[in-house]
Design a protein around this motif. Structure first.
Motif, mmCIF file in Angstrom:
data_model
loop_
_atom_site.group_PDB
_atom_site.id
_atom_site.type_symbol
_atom_site.label_atom_id
_atom_site.label_comp_id
_atom_site.label_asym_id
_atom_site.label_seq_id
_atom_site.Cartn_x
_atom_site.Cartn_y
_atom_site.Cartn_z
ATOM 1 N N PHE B 94 0.850 -1.203 0.000
ATOM 2 C CA PHE B 94 0.000 0.000 0.000
ATOM 3 C C PHE B 94 0.880 1.246 0.000
ATOM 4 O O PHE B 94 0.706 2.172 -0.794
ATOM 5 C CB PHE B 94 -0.902 -0.037 1.238
ATOM 6 N N MET B 95 1.888 1.247 0.892
ATOM 7 C CA MET B 95 2.816 2.391 0.926
ATOM 8 C C MET B 95 3.645 2.435 -0.349
ATOM 9 O O MET B 95 3.949 3.511 -0.866
ATOM 10 C CB MET B 95 3.739 2.297 2.140
ATOM 11 N N GLY B 96 4.028 1.235 -0.851
ATOM 12 C CA GLY B 96 4.814 1.182 -2.074
ATOM 13 C C GLY B 96 4.081 1.811 -3.248
ATOM 14 O O GLY B 96 4.676 2.508 -4.069
ATOM 15 N N LEU B 97 2.765 1.582 -3.327
ATOM 16 C CA LEU B 97 1.968 2.172 -4.408
ATOM 17 C C LEU B 97 2.000 3.700 -4.320
ATOM 18 O O LEU B 97 2.160 4.390 -5.329
ATOM 19 C CB LEU B 97 0.519 1.695 -4.307
ATOM 20 N N ILE B 98 1.866 4.232 -3.088
ATOM 21 C CA ILE B 98 1.907 5.691 -2.914
ATOM 22 C C ILE B 98 3.255 6.224 -3.390
ATOM 23 O O ILE B 98 3.335 7.174 -4.176
ATOM 24 C CB ILE B 98 1.684 6.055 -1.434
ATOM 25 N N THR B 99 4.339 5.575 -2.919
ATOM 26 C CA THR B 99 5.681 6.014 -3.294
ATOM 27 C C THR B 99 5.868 5.990 -4.793
ATOM 28 O O THR B 99 6.359 6.956 -5.393
ATOM 29 C CB THR B 99 6.730 5.102 -2.644
ATOM 30 N N ALA B 100 5.443 4.867 -5.427
ATOM 31 C CA ALA B 100 5.662 4.722 -6.861
ATOM 32 C C ALA B 100 4.932 5.808 -7.625
ATOM 33 O O ALA B 100 5.501 6.465 -8.510
ATOM 34 C CB ALA B 100 5.181 3.347 -7.314
ATOM 35 N N LEU B 101 3.675 6.038 -7.247
ATOM 36 C CA LEU B 101 2.858 7.025 -7.953
ATOM 37 C C LEU B 101 3.440 8.425 -7.780
ATOM 38 O O LEU B 101 3.652 9.167 -8.750
ATOM 39 C CB LEU B 101 1.429 6.966 -7.398
ATOM 40 N N VAL B 102 3.728 8.782 -6.516
ATOM 41 C CA VAL B 102 4.179 10.144 -6.224
ATOM 42 C C VAL B 102 5.529 10.421 -6.860
ATOM 43 O O VAL B 102 5.738 11.487 -7.464
ATOM 44 C CB VAL B 102 4.216 10.343 -4.696
ATOM 45 N N SER B 103 6.454 9.461 -6.790
ATOM 46 C CA SER B 103 7.781 9.752 -7.334
ATOM 47 C C SER B 103 7.737 9.792 -8.869
ATOM 48 O O SER B 103 8.434 10.610 -9.478
ATOM 49 C CB SER B 103 8.818 8.745 -6.833
ATOM 50 N N PHE B 104 6.900 8.951 -9.471
ATOM 51 C CA PHE B 104 6.760 9.000 -10.932
ATOM 52 C C PHE B 104 6.206 10.356 -11.365
ATOM 53 O O PHE B 104 6.755 11.022 -12.256
ATOM 54 C CB PHE B 104 5.848 7.853 -11.404
ATOM 55 N N LEU B 105 5.125 10.794 -10.700
ATOM 56 C CA LEU B 105 4.535 12.074 -11.075
ATOM 57 C C LEU B 105 5.513 13.222 -10.801
ATOM 58 O O LEU B 105 5.585 14.187 -11.569
ATOM 59 C CB LEU B 105 3.225 12.298 -10.321
ATOM 60 N N GLY B 106 6.271 13.111 -9.699
ATOM 61 C CA GLY B 106 7.263 14.141 -9.394
ATOM 62 C C GLY B 106 8.300 14.252 -10.495
ATOM 63 O O GLY B 106 8.693 15.359 -10.900
#
Lengths: 115, 521
Positions: B94-106
């Motif tokens: 769940f946390m990994g999904l947040i990290t992946a999404l946020v860092s990709f968009l960043g």
């Protein structure tokens, strides 16, 4: 009693580090404080792995029947030392940049971010 | 398929490789470095989604580094695991999904936002390292490995906060503050690791959880771990680094830093729930976390109201929103040992808190990106100097309204969904806590109305006549975040049932986490 001496050193060194971080105003001294805490913790890890009369944990060269000190804490300490070098370099380079921009490394004077 | 087994390692290996490739690629062509970074993080995002689907349908996964087969946790009759293990359950992914999404968009947002000429290759290198370290903190099952990733995270984020440090002094000042805070917390985590190792001779979290006794030494370790991880997460009273670091970092980095603080928050929950679980005095520790949460909520929002710098204001709101997560999960922890209250409202409170982590990453990321868009076009972060920007930046205005409505907890947006879960469950635990949470939410709305009024409304100012809408890649990232916010707000049941509930259950039922390594003991 004498066996606990390293732990006393650990406590003193971490305590000094925390004192410096809380009460000193010089950025270089803050870097020294971080390093003191780090050395204290490294000593703590190494002491944990020590066995009385133990030899270096090299499996192929140890004499038969002798106790070895624990290798894992030594590996942990080595990693921690490497990380510590990077941390110190980063902190000191930032102190240098602050001196370049503000002309001082005293925390009271080099402070523009407030509120 | 062979490749499928190695996905946990690939999630961090691909960005790590790209991180060290980007200075080399930057020597040849500065333009493609950003695309390389975005591609690498895009691969990570895809891998994370594949892994998430697998975990949610099959169950928790392990990945053992250096073993003959990736799932071999206990080779040749060992009692406890010795290799570094990635241990991924529903909460971790769940946390990994947040990290992946946020860092990709960043990374995508940075394509247009960051100046092409000045150290762009190092910027992307550090951004990728930050993403790697966050993944590492969330996926690892080895407590010393966690420390290493924590240190990588602090170094990468400090360097990124100081990215503009060659031009101005303030970013370096903020970076120095953050560096001191994060080195102390990382070193204290190492001290606690030393205590655990000295007591139980294991470093694997699952093996540790199976033998932990909550002795005097364990209490000391808990007393060290809880405050330092809360400090890294930016909870009041250890919040002094947050407004400085968040406001001085470039906008896409601020968005990723929010996710990095949440990785520390995740570690705090992991320690309390998966390591100690019901061995500790849950009521006392639960109340300590609740009080951290209350202080963060209230002090964060009251400090935010008086701010004039738009990013500093949002940073104080980030502290305040962290309080909601601590409140929800703290209530869940306080009733953990109570078999009647836990299913009645404890699980709902935790679902609210955990769901709020993801919602917060989305809307706070969106708000920081809109602040970055304003800064990109106007060159200032001072609210008094802005005005009438709705005339020229229409998309940004719409995105800001969506983000502000979500953070204030207005209905069809995602902030409402998680806050409602928190309100109704916390009310049954202690009505006063719920009332404070609602008051904080109203103050949040008031503060964002002020920002909206002073930045976007009013007549068009002469100095901003030439201002245009931001470039397409920035609009695209903000649009993706807005769509997700609206989607999560319209269908909260779908997310809570499929993503959040398994995550909460795997925190509560310690066995679900430890069992995968120790083979169902």
């Amino acid at each position: 009693m004498i066996g606990n001496f390293p732990y006393v050193t650990v406590a003193v060194s971490i305590g000094c580090g925390l004192y410096i971080l809380m009460f000193q105003k010089n950025l270089i001294k803050l870097a020294i404080g971080i390093n003191l805490i780090e050395s204290g913790i490294n000593l703590f890890l190494i002491t944990l792995g020590y066995r009385k009369g133990g030899v270096a944990p090299i499996y192929t060269q140890a004499p038969a029947g002798k106790a070895m000190v624990l290798p894992t804490p030594q590996a942990l300490t080595l990693t921690s030392i490497v990380i510590g070098v990077a941390t110190s370099a980063l902190v000191l380079s930032m102190a240098m940049m602050i001196y370049k921009h503000y002309g001082t490394i005293e925390v009271d004077k080099a402070r523009r971010l407030r509120g | 398929m062979k490749l499928m087994d190695h996905i946990p390692a690939l999630i961090i290996a691909v960005p790590l490789l790209a991180a060290f490739l980007s200075p080399v690629v930057g020597k040849i062509n500065k333009k493609v470095v950003g695309i390389l970074a975005a591609l690498a993080l895009g691969f990570s995002l895809i891998f994370t989604i594949i892994l998430a689907v697998k975990i949610l349908s099959v169950g928790p996964q392990v990945y053992v580094f250096g073993a003959k087969s990736p799932s071999l946790t206990l080779p040749s009759g060992l009692k406890f695991p010795i290799r570094i293990i990635f241990q991924i359950d529903a909460m971790g992914i769940f946390m990994g999904l947040i990290t992946a999404l946020v860092s990709f968009l960043g990374a995508v947002y940075s394509l247009a936002f960051i100046d092409k000429n000045n150290g762009i290759d190092k910027y992307y290198s550090l951004l990728l390292l930050l993403a790697v370290s966050m993944f590492g903190m969330e996926l690892t099952g080895d407590i010393f490995n966690f420390f290493v990733f924590l240190e990588i995270a602090s170094m990468a984020s400090v360097s990124l906060i100081c990215y503009k440090g060659t031009e101005r002094g303030e970013p370096v000042e903020a970076g120095f503050k953050y560096m001191v805070v994060s080195s102390i917390s990382a070193l204290m985590v190492l001290f606690a690791i030393g205590i655990f190792y000295g007591e139980y001779d294991v470093l694997n979290m699952a093996a540790l959880a199976s033998v932990i006794k909550y002795s005097q030494l364990d209490k000391i370790a808990l007393g060290i771990l809880v405050p330092v991880l809360a400090m890294k997460a930016g909870a009041v009273p250890m919040h002094m680094w947050t407004p400085d670091a968040y406001s001085e970092a470039p906008a896409p980095i601020t968005m990723i830093l929010v996710a990095a603080s949440q990785a520390s928050l995740y570690a705090l929950f992991r320690v309390v729930f998966s390591l100690y679980n019901i061995t500790l005095n849950t009521l006392v520790v639960g109340w300590i976390i609740i009080i951290f949460g209350l202080l963060s909520m209230f002090i964060g929002v009251t400090m935010a109201i008086i701010q004039k710098d738009i990013k500093r204001l949002m940073a104080y709101h980030a502290i305040s929103q962290t309080g909601y997560m601590l409140l929800g999960v703290g209530v869940g922890l306080a009733v953990l040992a109570n078999p009647i209250a836990l299913p009645e409202y404890g699980i709902t409170a935790m679902e609210g808190g955990i769901f709020h982590i993801m919602n917060h990453a989305l809307y706070k990321g969106l708000l920081f990106l809109t602040a970055g868009a304003l800064f990109y076009r106007t060159g200032t972060r001072d609210l008094d100097k802005m005005g009438g920007l709705a005339h020229s930046m229409k998309y940004t205005t719409i995105f800001f309204i969506i983000g502000a409505a979500a953070i204030a907890g207005l209905p069809p947006f995602n902030g409402f969904a998680s806050k409602l879960l928190i309100y109704e469950s916390v009310y049954r635990f202690n009505p006063l806590l719920s009332i404070i949470a609602m008051v904080v939410s109203i103050l949040t709305l008031a503060s964002f109305v002020k920002v909206f009024h002073s930045a976007f409304l009013g007549p068009q100012l002469p100095q901003f006549k030439e201002v245009k809408e931001v470039p397409q890649s920035m609009v695209l990232t903000m649009a993706v975040l807005s769509c997700l916010i609206i989607f999560f707000g319209l269908f909260p049941d779908l997310i809570v049932k499929n993503l959040v509930h398994p995550a909460v259950m795997s925190l509560i039922e310690q066995f679900k986490y430890t069992g995968i390594v120790l083979g169902g003991r």
